[in-house]
Write a protein that holds these residues in place. Structure first.
Motif, PDB file in Angstrom:
ATOM      1  N   GLY A   1       0.794  -1.216   0.000  1.00 25.42           N
ATOM      2  CA  GLY A   1       0.000   0.000   0.000  1.00 25.42           C
ATOM      3  C   GLY A   1       0.831   1.273   0.000  1.00 25.42           C
ATOM      4  O   GLY A   1       0.314   2.359  -0.215  1.00 25.42           O
ATOM      5  N   ARG A   2       2.114   1.144   0.237  1.00 23.41           N
ATOM      6  CA  ARG A   2       2.991   2.313   0.349  1.00 23.41           C
ATOM      7  C   ARG A   2       4.023   2.417  -0.771  1.00 23.41           C
ATOM      8  O   ARG A   2       4.495   3.498  -1.061  1.00 23.41           O
ATOM      9  N   LEU A   3       4.398   1.287  -1.358  1.00 28.82           N
ATOM     10  CA  LEU A   3       5.428   1.290  -2.405  1.00 28.82           C
ATOM     11  C   LEU A   3       4.879   0.642  -3.677  1.00 28.82           C
ATOM     12  O   LEU A   3       4.356  -0.467  -3.628  1.00 28.82           O
ATOM     13  N   PRO A   4       5.045   1.287  -4.812  1.00 27.06           N
ATOM     14  CA  PRO A   4       4.537   0.691  -6.046  1.00 27.06           C
ATOM     15  C   PRO A   4       5.448  -0.399  -6.616  1.00 27.06           C
ATOM     16  O   PRO A   4       5.017  -1.174  -7.458  1.00 27.06           O
ATOM     17  N   LEU A   5       6.698  -0.498  -6.138  1.00 21.31           N
ATOM     18  CA  LEU A   5       7.660  -1.396  -6.771  1.00 21.31           C
ATOM     19  C   LEU A   5       7.771  -2.778  -6.148  1.00 21.31           C
ATOM     20  O   LEU A   5       8.347  -3.670  -6.745  1.00 21.31           O
ATOM     21  N   THR A   6       7.252  -2.963  -4.943  1.00 21.32           N
ATOM     22  CA  THR A   6       7.350  -4.265  -4.283  1.00 21.32           C
ATOM     23  C   THR A   6       6.168  -4.432  -3.341  1.00 21.32           C
ATOM     24  O   THR A   6       5.518  -3.459  -2.964  1.00 21.32           O
ATOM     25  N   ASP A   7       5.896  -5.679  -2.958  1.00 22.43           N
ATOM     26  CA  ASP A   7       4.780  -5.959  -2.060  1.00 22.43           C
ATOM     27  C   ASP A   7       5.195  -6.093  -0.603  1.00 22.43           C
ATOM     28  O   ASP A   7       4.406  -5.804   0.286  1.00 22.43           O
TER      29      ASP A   7
ATOM     30  N   ARG B   1      21.136  -3.037  11.847  1.00 23.65           N
ATOM     31  CA  ARG B   1      19.676  -3.103  11.891  1.00 23.65           C
ATOM     32  C   ARG B   1      19.140  -2.169  12.967  1.00 23.65           C
ATOM     33  O   ARG B   1      18.149  -1.468  12.744  1.00 23.65           O
ATOM     34  N   LEU B   2      19.787  -2.151  14.114  1.00 23.79           N
ATOM     35  CA  LEU B   2      19.370  -1.228  15.168  1.00 23.79           C
ATOM     36  C   LEU B   2      19.535   0.220  14.715  1.00 23.79           C
ATOM     37  O   LEU B   2      18.668   1.060  14.958  1.00 23.79           O
ATOM     38  N   TYR B   3      20.636   0.514  14.066  1.00 30.67           N
ATOM     39  CA  TYR B   3      20.921   1.873  13.632  1.00 30.67           C
ATOM     40  C   TYR B   3      19.898   2.375  12.606  1.00 30.67           C
ATOM     41  O   TYR B   3      19.359   3.468  12.733  1.00 30.67           O
ATOM     42  N   TYR B   4      19.639   1.572  11.572  1.00 31.66           N
ATOM     43  CA  TYR B   4      18.750   2.012  10.497  1.00 31.66           C
ATOM     44  C   TYR B   4      17.277   1.862  10.861  1.00 31.66           C
ATOM     45  O   TYR B   4      16.434   2.571  10.311  1.00 31.66           O
ATOM     46  N   SER B   5      16.943   0.928  11.724  1.00 28.31           N
ATOM     47  CA  SER B   5      15.605   0.769  12.294  1.00 28.31           C
ATOM     48  C   SER B   5      14.468   0.851  11.260  1.00 28.31           C
ATOM     49  O   SER B   5      13.559   1.658  11.385  1.00 28.31           O
ATOM     50  N   LEU B   6      14.548   0.004  10.243  1.00 26.55           N
ATOM     51  CA  LEU B   6      13.502   0.010   9.218  1.00 26.55           C
ATOM     52  C   LEU B   6      12.126  -0.325   9.790  1.00 26.55           C
ATOM     53  O   LEU B   6      11.115   0.153   9.283  1.00 26.55           O
ATOM     54  N   GLU B   7      12.086  -1.149  10.839  1.00 25.99           N
ATOM     55  CA  GLU B   7      10.793  -1.454  11.462  1.00 25.99           C
ATOM     56  C   GLU B   7      10.113  -0.170  11.936  1.00 25.99           C
ATOM     57  O   GLU B   7       8.906  -0.027  11.811  1.00 25.99           O
ATOM     58  N   ARG B   8      10.902   0.749  12.473  1.00 33.59           N
ATOM     59  CA  ARG B   8      10.344   2.015  12.946  1.00 33.59           C
ATOM     60  C   ARG B   8       9.875   2.868  11.770  1.00 33.59           C
ATOM     61  O   ARG B   8       8.809   3.471  11.808  1.00 33.59           O
ATOM     62  N   LEU B   9      10.673   2.914  10.699  1.00 40.03           N
ATOM     63  CA  LEU B   9      10.308   3.710   9.529  1.00 40.03           C
ATOM     64  C   LEU B   9       9.021   3.218   8.860  1.00 40.03           C
ATOM     65  O   LEU B   9       8.261   4.006   8.319  1.00 40.03           O
ATOM     66  N   TRP B  10       8.805   1.905   8.900  1.00 36.76           N
ATOM     67  CA  TRP B  10       7.646   1.296   8.239  1.00 36.76           C
ATOM     68  C   TRP B  10       6.620   0.782   9.249  1.00 36.76           C
ATOM     69  O   TRP B  10       5.840  -0.114   8.942  1.00 36.76           O
TER      70      TRP B  10
END
Length: 126
Positions: free
Chosen positions: A34-40, A100-109
């Protein structure tokens, strides 16, 4: 809002199982359709060392290739800190624990739905 395709969810499970066999830590799958057109979907994984990160990425790529899905793009292999594997319907991120802790993609998404990851049950002796 669009949801991840059935194919993407199946690929997440295959990739997560391959990663688990190489002792990947903390698998998290996010439905980003729902947020990115390039991947699911994104699959986020961690490894304890650079060597472990590379082994996890290789196992995921090999398993999906066996299933007939070739990586469209791969990045980060030379450093072994964050390997990105783009398979079209899914993108697999294999991080060193610290990165992973530094970039924290879970938080961003964080507002994206989580896709349950079903891993094989391990024998307690393993």
């Amino acid at each position: 809002m669009p949801a991840a395709s059935e194919n993407a969810v199946e690929l997440i499970q295959l990739a997560a199982a391959a990663a688990d066999a190489k002792n990947a830590l903390d698998p998290v799958a996010l439905d980003v359709a729902g947020r990115l057109p390039l991947t699911d979907a994104f699959l986020l994984l961690s490894g304890r060392t650079e060597r472990n990160v590379l082994a996890i990425a290789e196992a995921v790529e090999d398993r999906l290739l066996e299933a007939g899905v070739k990586a469209l793009r791969r990045e980060g292999r030379s450093e072994g800190r964050w390997v990105l594997l783009d398979f079209g319907d899914i993108v697999v991120h294999v991080f060193h624990e610290e990165d992973r802790l530094y970039y924290s993609l879970e938080r961003l998404w964080k507002d994206c739905p989580v896709i349950p990851v079903n891993l094989p049950v391990r024998d307690a002796a393993e």
